[in-house]
Design an enzyme around this catalytic site. Structure first.
Site, PDB file in Angstrom:
ATOM      1  N   GLU A   1     -14.735  -0.389   8.381  1.00  0.00           N
ATOM      2  CA  GLU A   1     -15.074   1.006   8.030  1.00  0.00           C
ATOM      3  C   GLU A   1     -14.621   1.857   8.915  1.00  0.00           C
ATOM      4  O   GLU A   1     -15.111   2.853   9.699  1.00  0.00           O
ATOM      5  CB  GLU A   1     -16.620   1.227   7.812  1.00  0.00           C
ATOM      6  CG  GLU A   1     -17.010   0.460   6.732  1.00  0.00           C
ATOM      7  CD  GLU A   1     -18.658   0.727   6.392  1.00  0.00           C
ATOM      8  OE1 GLU A   1     -19.032   0.992   5.188  1.00  0.00           O
ATOM      9  OE2 GLU A   1     -19.453   0.654   7.363  1.00  0.00           O
ATOM     10  N   TYR A   2     -13.233   1.433   9.400  1.00  0.00           N
ATOM     11  CA  TYR A   2     -12.679   2.541  10.422  1.00  0.00           C
ATOM     12  C   TYR A   2     -12.075   3.660   9.674  1.00  0.00           C
ATOM     13  O   TYR A   2     -10.846   3.380   8.789  1.00  0.00           O
ATOM     14  CB  TYR A   2     -11.329   1.702  11.037  1.00  0.00           C
ATOM     15  CG  TYR A   2     -10.799   2.406  12.109  1.00  0.00           C
ATOM     16  CD1 TYR A   2     -11.515   2.755  13.389  1.00  0.00           C
ATOM     17  CD2 TYR A   2      -9.502   2.456  12.205  1.00  0.00           C
ATOM     18  CE1 TYR A   2     -10.845   3.308  14.416  1.00  0.00           C
ATOM     19  CE2 TYR A   2      -8.797   3.092  13.332  1.00  0.00           C
ATOM     20  CZ  TYR A   2      -9.453   3.734  14.538  1.00  0.00           C
ATOM     21  OH  TYR A   2      -9.053   4.158  15.448  1.00  0.00           O
TER      22      TYR A   2
END
Length: 782
Positions: free
Chosen positions: A299-300
């Site tokens: 979840e960058y």
């Protein structure tokens, strides 16, 4: 016609006795791989536990643990002169497999394994067998199908103290789950950062509201090893990194500013950010015995970067960052690396090194991954995610037990492995505390998780003991209750009887009255009932709090404005209310980042004695006034126990005549349903048997609740019959549909005659058509 001949064998004038049948396989959680039943049973002698004198160093810690869990605390004896009926522990190198074991129940109850872990698992099985009082004679040979049987616990968002974490380890060991994945850092809504390890390299990085010291990490790992569990640490970066960017703001990517979280992403274009994480791992890796560590890397959110070229460059940096950490950790610290899937969504060409184990949660192309040479763990968010208190995710225990296998990552072909496919290591159950440091208590979270742990644990061990989940629950539920030495599943405030607290005498409250209740806990988890009879004297300016804690509050009167997204407008509501803090804490529960606010459709009148009864059940909270149900709302709440009133002068001006808090809820039983196409627009009489539902005299209510369809249901009358004769009738028009009104009917039961047959007869009809579905429930009133 030939006569029927009954053949009996005679020996010396007597009948040959029929052979006794071998014992059937006993129930355990998880089910054992192999059972060879013998005849008869063994009455256990729990005065002593015997271990091989030459194996004391390896076996005595397990024997001592077992002794502490058994009644009477047996004496551990290192000798070969064994008393019949005793428990015997022996290491046997002929038994292969790190977690395999064998139990032979004959003259003794003998547990053998090639390793201490196998011995420990054997003691779990034996203790479950002991719950029946005697031991069935026979032989168990048991071993797991998958090497990774994991539970993730998100302590980054919600800290769990060491004693409670030890209880989770006990629970995992009881069900033969062998890996505790500790998610040690994260951020929650309201810009709440958490980093849960002491840091000597970076003083001040560890969260002040809870972290583990180096000494506690050592203690936890030793404790876990004894219970057959390895602790795998996860330090998540470059996303989920608010703890790091709060400590070192210059390391944050300045465009990736997510609403509710802030600058929670490391800037991978900054070499100092990468060096910082190397130093973090230099401190973390030596702390843990596990052969692997988890580097996070999920979840960058590069979508927050406006420039397309910069996004593409950052995506490639992210992919290379995974390999950089893998190379750094494996080369310098000799650890295997595990990472989350999801990198596939980011631009770039770099693929993770095949030495990295992929925790597959978001993407489900398991077929391609194992074909490419990766080892994978089934962490599918479709099936294995619990987010306590949230309206999303959740584990369907029935589906898990009846249909799911660790080979199923999704419903798509690329998400289905076959037994011949290489690389599948096992699966994982996840407990994500998205709602942060407040929200559900650890008691609630633990009780929510245990049934899922039991169902998934059995599928990961590899052998089903029941045809379906319903049959599994019948024998499993008693086995997973009262796990030895576990106290977290018990509610601290609960006394020996049902009463938690009683108001000793009538009391006048004024707004600045806030006496402490001084109980063993600040909150009471479901089930509970809080009942108060009071007279309200003034409509105090502002909101009136009856009971409160740092986590929850009950309001006699609350006015609250909220925004309705569907109607696209603000709505103000007022009434009796229950509030629970969620996500980041505020000054009080209602000022937390995203509180649960339940406002009931009732306002307490002035100068009139009324009885309010709040009832808390799993996933439901209800308000009754003078015995009449006002409303049930599908939210699970706790009952606050810290004080009457509030820390601030916000209590009511009222006389409390009586007040009590109990650790049980009103009993509610579904007694009937109606369904689409089977109802009539003409008034019809429906009869329902109440003989089993009415358990004691008292006041009952029948609730008709619409659950779906195009048409509402109208109710005209409800009658209570005793042996076919009407003994009570409640006649008034009620409706239940998109909105319900007067859909509750009263049934006073003064006495129950032995042997009498009781039934309910309802006169009802659908309105405008026959597409209506609903339930009919009976609940006993306070």
């Amino acid at each position: 016609m030939k006569p029927t001949i009954l053949s009996l064998s005679l020996v010396l004038g007597g009948l040959i006795p029929l052979e006794a049948a071998p014992n059937p396989q006993p129930h355990t959680v998880p089910a054992v791989q192999s059972w060879d039943g013998a005849e008869g049973s063994l009455k256990p002698n729990l005065s002593s536990i015997f271990i091989n004198p030459s194996q004391q160093k390896a076996l005595k810690p397990i024997a001592d643990l077992l002794a502490s869990e058994l009644p009477g605390t047996p004496t551990v004896l290192a000798k070969t002169d064994i008393t019949p009926g005793s428990i015997v522990l022996t290491l046997d190198k002929q038994i292969k497999g790190k977690e395999s074991y064998q139990i032979v129940i004959g003259k003794y109850a003998s547990i053998s394994a090639g390793t201490p872990a196998g011995i420990f698992y054997g003691t779990r099985t034996l203790q479950q067998l002991l719950r029946s009082g005697t031991l069935p004679k026979g032989t168990i040979k048991d071993a797991p199908q998958y090497p990774v049987r994991s539970v993730l616990v998100d302590v980054g968002r919600k800290f769990m103290p060491v004693p409670q974490l030890k209880d989770w380890i006990r629970i995992m060991g009881w069900m033969k789950i062998n890996e505790l994945h500790l998610h040690l850092n994260d951020n929650s809504w309201g810009r709440y950062p958490g980093y849960r390890l002491e840091s000597k390299k970076f003083p001040g990085l560890a969260s002040e509201d809870g972290h583990y010291t180096f000494k506690e990490i050592r203690e936890l790992q030793d404790f876990a090893k004894l219970h057959g569990v390895v602790i795998v640490p996860e330090i998540d970066s470059p996303g989920h990194s608010l703890a790091f960017t709060t400590y070192r703001p210059e390391l944050a990517q300045k465009e990736m500013n997510r609403n509710g979280f802030g600058l929670a992403y490391l800037d991978l274009a900054n070499p100092d950010a990468i060096r910082f994480m190397e130093q973090i791992w230099d401190e973390v890796c030596p702390l843990f015995d596990a052969e692997l560590v988890h580097i996070g890397t999920d979840e960058y959110r590069i979508g927050l970067i406006k420039d397309k070229k910069e996004r593409e460059e950052m995506g490639e940096r992210f992919r290379k960052y995974i390999n950089h950490l893998n190379n750094y950790i494996t080369t310098k610290h000799g650890k295997t690396v595990r990472t989350w899937s999801g990198y596939e969504h980011l631009p770039g060409k770099t693929e993770p090194d095949t030495s990295i184990i992929i925790d597959m949660w978001e993407t489900s192309d398991a077929k391609n991954k194992v074909a490419a040479g990766y080892k994978v763990v089934n962490s599918s968010h479709f099936y294995t995610y619990i987010v306590p208190g949230a309206p999303y995710y959740g584990v369907n225990n029935t589906f898990i037990y009846d249909k799911w296998t660790p080979m199923q990552f999704s419903g798509k072909p690329e998400g289905q492995l076959s037994p011949e496919d290489p690389g599948l290591m096992g699966g994982k159950l996840h407990v994500w505390n998205d709602y942060g440091p407040s929200g559900y208590t650890w008691n609630e979270i633990t009780r929510l998780t245990i049934p899922a742990m039991a169902a998934m644990g059995e599928k990961l061990w590899g052998t089903k003991g029941a045809a379906n989940h319903k049959a599994f629950q019948e024998y499993a539920n008693p086995l997973i209750e009262n796990i030895p030495l576990v106290t977290l599943t018990q509610r601290q405030a609960v006394a020996a009887n049902d009463t938690v607290w009683n108001l000793e005498k009538a009391k006048l409250l004024i707004p600045n009255t806030n006496p402490e209740l001084k109980l063993k806990a600040d909150n009471l988890e479901w089930p509970w009932t809080a009942s108060v009879t009071l007279t309200r004297h003034n409509d105090v300016k502002g909101d009136e709090i009856l009971l409160s804690s740092d986590l929850a509050a009950f309001y006699l009167d609350l006015t609250h404005k909220s925004h309705d997204k569907k109607q696209k407008k603000d709505i103000t509501r007022r009434g009796v209310a229950c509030v629970r803090a969620n996500q980041a804490y505020g000054h009080e529960p209602i000022t937390s980042n995203n509180p649960d606010i339940l406002i009931f459709d009732y306002q307490v009148p002035l100068d009139q004695k009324v009885t309010l009864t709040f009832v808390g059940e799993q996933k439901r909270t209800s308000l009754y006034v003078d015995g009449k149900l006002i409303q049930s709302i599908g939210k699970q709440m706790v009952c606050p126990l810290t004080r009457m009133g509030d820390k601030l002068p916000r209590g009511p001006h009222a006389t409390l005549h009586t007040m009590s808090i109990k650790s049980s809820a009103l009993e509610s039983v579904q007694i009937g349903t109606w369904s689409s196409g089977k109802v009539s627009e003409q008034a019809s009489k429906v009869s329902l048997d109440l003989s089993k539902a009415l358990r004691s005299p008292g006041n009952y209510q029948v609730v008709f609740q619409y659950t779906g369809g195009l048409h509402r249901m109208d109710i005209d009358k409800v009658e209570l019959l005793e042996n076919g004769k009407v003994i009570h009738s409640d006649e008034h028009p009620g409706i239940t549909g998109g909105k319900s009104s007067d859909n509750v009917y009263n049934l006073p039961v003064k006495q129950l005659k032995p042997g009498a047959r009781y039934s309910l007869r309802a006169t009802m009809h659908s309105d405008g058509g026959t597409d209506s579905n609903g339930t009919i429930t009976l609940q006993q009133m306070p």
